[in-house]
Design a protein around this motif. Sequence first.
Motif, PDB file in Angstrom:
ATOM      1  N   PHE A 131       0.662  -1.262   0.106  1.00 24.75           N
ATOM      2  CA  PHE A 131      -0.030  -0.049  -0.161  1.00 24.75           C
ATOM      3  C   PHE A 131       0.997   1.301  -0.009  1.00 24.75           C
ATOM      4  N   ASN A 132       0.297   2.226  -0.680  1.00 23.27           N
ATOM      5  CA  ASN A 132       1.110   3.702  -0.560  1.00 23.27           C
ATOM      6  C   ASN A 132       0.028   4.610  -0.577  1.00 23.27           C
ATOM      7  N   PHE A 133      -0.244   5.265   0.493  1.00 22.55           N
ATOM      8  CA  PHE A 133      -1.377   6.277   0.676  1.00 22.55           C
ATOM      9  C   PHE A 133      -0.568   7.965   0.794  1.00 22.55           C
ATOM     10  N   VAL A 134       0.595   7.798   0.459  1.00 24.37           N
ATOM     11  CA  VAL A 134       1.204   9.273   0.646  1.00 24.37           C
ATOM     12  C   VAL A 134       1.801   9.686  -0.811  1.00 24.37           C
ATOM     13  N   ASP A 135       2.482   8.855  -1.515  1.00 21.79           N
ATOM     14  CA  ASP A 135       2.940   9.440  -2.784  1.00 21.79           C
ATOM     15  C   ASP A 135       2.215   9.257  -3.930  1.00 21.79           C
ATOM     16  N   ILE A 136       0.913   8.707  -3.974  1.00 26.20           N
ATOM     17  CA  ILE A 136       0.093   8.611  -5.154  1.00 26.20           C
ATOM     18  C   ILE A 136      -0.596   9.781  -5.477  1.00 26.20           C
ATOM     19  N   ARG A 137      -0.963  10.276  -6.544  1.00 28.34           N
ATOM     20  CA  ARG A 137      -1.775  11.382  -6.941  1.00 28.34           C
ATOM     21  C   ARG A 137      -3.271  10.951  -6.894  1.00 28.34           C
ATOM     22  N   TYR A 138      -3.531   9.818  -7.674  1.00 25.62           N
ATOM     23  CA  TYR A 138      -4.877   9.406  -7.891  1.00 25.62           C
ATOM     24  C   TYR A 138      -4.857   7.651  -7.365  1.00 25.62           C
ATOM     25  N   GLY A 139      -6.135   7.458  -7.483  1.00 31.03           N
ATOM     26  CA  GLY A 139      -5.830   5.698  -7.010  1.00 31.03           C
ATOM     27  C   GLY A 139      -5.326   4.795  -8.356  1.00 31.03           C
ATOM     28  N   GLN A 140      -5.268   5.453  -9.525  1.00 29.41           N
ATOM     29  CA  GLN A 140      -4.930   4.869 -10.568  1.00 29.41           C
ATOM     30  C   GLN A 140      -3.381   4.717 -10.651  1.00 29.41           C
ATOM     31  N   ASP A 141      -2.876   5.161  -9.598  1.00 32.28           N
ATOM     32  CA  ASP A 141      -1.198   5.430  -9.559  1.00 32.28           C
ATOM     33  C   ASP A 141      -0.717   4.243  -8.532  1.00 32.28           C
ATOM     34  N   PHE A 142      -1.993   3.616  -7.868  1.00 33.11           N
ATOM     35  CA  PHE A 142      -1.677   2.451  -6.820  1.00 33.11           C
ATOM     36  C   PHE A 142      -1.053   1.279  -7.321  1.00 33.11           C
ATOM     37  N   MET A 143      -1.798   0.625  -8.106  1.00 33.12           N
ATOM     38  CA  MET A 143      -1.331  -0.914  -8.633  1.00 33.12           C
ATOM     39  C   MET A 143      -0.447  -0.753  -9.877  1.00 33.12           C
ATOM     40  N   PRO A 144       0.024   0.060 -10.449  1.00 34.50           N
ATOM     41  CA  PRO A 144       1.129   0.303 -11.376  1.00 34.50           C
ATOM     42  C   PRO A 144       2.466   0.405 -10.535  1.00 34.50           C
ATOM     43  N   GLU A 145       2.497   1.124  -9.272  1.00 29.36           N
ATOM     44  CA  GLU A 145       3.652   1.126  -8.574  1.00 29.36           C
ATOM     45  C   GLU A 145       3.877  -0.325  -7.962  1.00 29.36           C
ATOM     46  N   ALA A 146       2.976  -1.064  -7.558  1.00 28.23           N
ATOM     47  CA  ALA A 146       3.238  -2.410  -7.019  1.00 28.23           C
ATOM     48  C   ALA A 146       3.680  -3.265  -8.288  1.00 28.23           C
ATOM     49  N   HIS A 147       3.185  -3.087  -9.324  1.00 26.56           N
ATOM     50  CA  HIS A 147       3.487  -4.139 -10.547  1.00 26.56           C
ATOM     51  C   HIS A 147       5.123  -3.623 -11.031  1.00 26.56           C
ATOM     52  N   HIS A 148       5.295  -2.639 -11.030  1.00 28.42           N
ATOM     53  CA  HIS A 148       6.746  -2.326 -11.491  1.00 28.42           C
ATOM     54  C   HIS A 148       7.603  -2.720 -10.374  1.00 28.42           C
ATOM     55  N   LEU A 149       7.324  -2.540  -9.142  1.00 27.08           N
ATOM     56  CA  LEU A 149       8.230  -2.961  -8.159  1.00 27.08           C
ATOM     57  C   LEU A 149       8.341  -4.876  -8.182  1.00 27.08           C
ATOM     58  N   MET A 150       7.425  -5.298  -8.427  1.00 23.23           N
ATOM     59  CA  MET A 150       7.274  -6.874  -8.574  1.00 23.23           C
ATOM     60  C   MET A 150       8.196  -7.067  -9.643  1.00 23.23           C
ATOM     61  N   ASN A 151       8.136  -6.481 -10.973  1.00 19.37           N
ATOM     62  CA  ASN A 151       8.588  -6.857 -12.171  1.00 19.37           C
ATOM     63  C   ASN A 151      10.146  -6.391 -11.788  1.00 19.37           C
ATOM     64  N   TYR A 152      10.534  -5.433 -11.190  1.00 22.72           N
ATOM     65  CA  TYR A 152      12.032  -5.193 -10.741  1.00 22.72           C
ATOM     66  C   TYR A 152      12.343  -6.225  -9.772  1.00 22.72           C
ATOM     67  N   LEU A 153      11.752  -6.834  -8.929  1.00 21.78           N
ATOM     68  CA  LEU A 153      12.295  -7.870  -8.086  1.00 21.78           C
ATOM     69  C   LEU A 153      12.619  -8.969  -8.605  1.00 21.78           C
ATOM     70  N   THR A 154      11.770  -9.506  -9.570  1.00 19.86           N
ATOM     71  CA  THR A 154      11.705 -10.918 -10.149  1.00 19.86           C
ATOM     72  C   THR A 154      12.698 -10.851 -11.143  1.00 19.86           C
ATOM     73  N   SER A 155      13.043  -9.674 -11.944  1.00 20.49           N
ATOM     74  CA  SER A 155      14.231  -9.433 -12.695  1.00 20.49           C
ATOM     75  C   SER A 155      15.569  -9.809 -12.030  1.00 20.49           C
ATOM     76  N   GLN A 156      15.828  -9.716 -10.847  1.00 20.27           N
ATOM     77  CA  GLN A 156      16.949  -9.708 -10.379  1.00 20.27           C
ATOM     78  C   GLN A 156      17.813 -11.126 -10.531  1.00 20.27           C
ATOM     79  N   ALA A 157      17.098 -12.188 -10.721  1.00 25.43           N
ATOM     80  CA  ALA A 157      17.746 -13.403 -10.972  1.00 25.43           C
ATOM     81  C   ALA A 157      18.305 -13.196 -12.311  1.00 25.43           C
TER      82      ALA A 157
END
Length: 320
Positions: free
Chosen positions: A244-270
């Motif tokens: 969750f992130n209720f501080v840095d997002i502008r609108y609700g539509q920013d919520f899930m892209p941040e999570a998806h980008h972070l997950m993609n970044y983490l899985t790419s480390q392998a």
Amino acid sequence: MTSSVATQSTTSQASSIAPAIIRPSVRRDSIKVEICTPAIGAELSNVNLADAALDPDAIAEIRALWLKHKVLFFRDQNITPMEQQNFAAQFAELEVHPLAPSHPEADKLLTLYRNLDPGKPKSFVEKASRENLWHADVTFKKAPPRGAVLRWEQGPASGGDTMWSNMVMAYEKLPDSIKQRIDGLYAKHSAEHSFGAQMPIAERHAMAAKNPAVEHPVVLTHPETGEKVLFVNSAFTTHFSNFFNFVDIRYGQDFMPEAHHLMNYLTSQAAIPEYQVRLKWRTNTVAMWDNLQVQHYAVADYGNAPRKMLRATLAGTSLD
């Protein structure tokens, strides 16, 4: 004179005791360790795995090297399926794969057979999927496998290599800001979108009901070494459970892209080469890896050439 008598007496007593059976294939030399890369992997020689299974000291030495180097390689292991199974059983209880076939002569060995001749035994079921993506095995279970012992029986003259990536190092090298962001996060792991993707909807739902999604920490503390491990993979990890992130997002539509980008970044480390080791298989090569510390990738570059491998899976415990 006294010393001579004592020696003779000791020798006489020793001769009355049955000699210990020391298997020359285990004790002909100490186990030789050759480091594969600075990050991960070691090749062990001067050891026969069938005999090592009967020697607690050899098993203890191999276990310590396994935990340290995370994946071990053994060449020229001309052993039977049951001998492979017996060796693996020295490290943990063995489990069968929930969705794949076992060997008819060794019921705890998973058969990874592809592109076999038409006259193959009917008991050997070929897999249709590939494993050419970075993953840890069966993380969709509450207690993922602790590790694996994989032996190459037959394969192409070239190609078909396997790579492993050090997920302890992957966590260590993350930027501090990312470490802080993922601290305390959990993620869902599921088989439905991977193993079930090609099934008719009713079969897929039945499989998902039998193998429901589970939740694991994104940063796992290894149960034996205490090391922190980045524990998400592109095969089975679907999404964060408590992001969750209720501080840095502008609108609700920013919520899930941040999570998806972070997950993609983490899985790419392998996929970072500096964390990896690559094995060129030969007949009777064995690889043993820690499924909690590493991910692996089976390179599918061998076309329709036959490839036969047997895997013993070491049972794990719940990660809760």
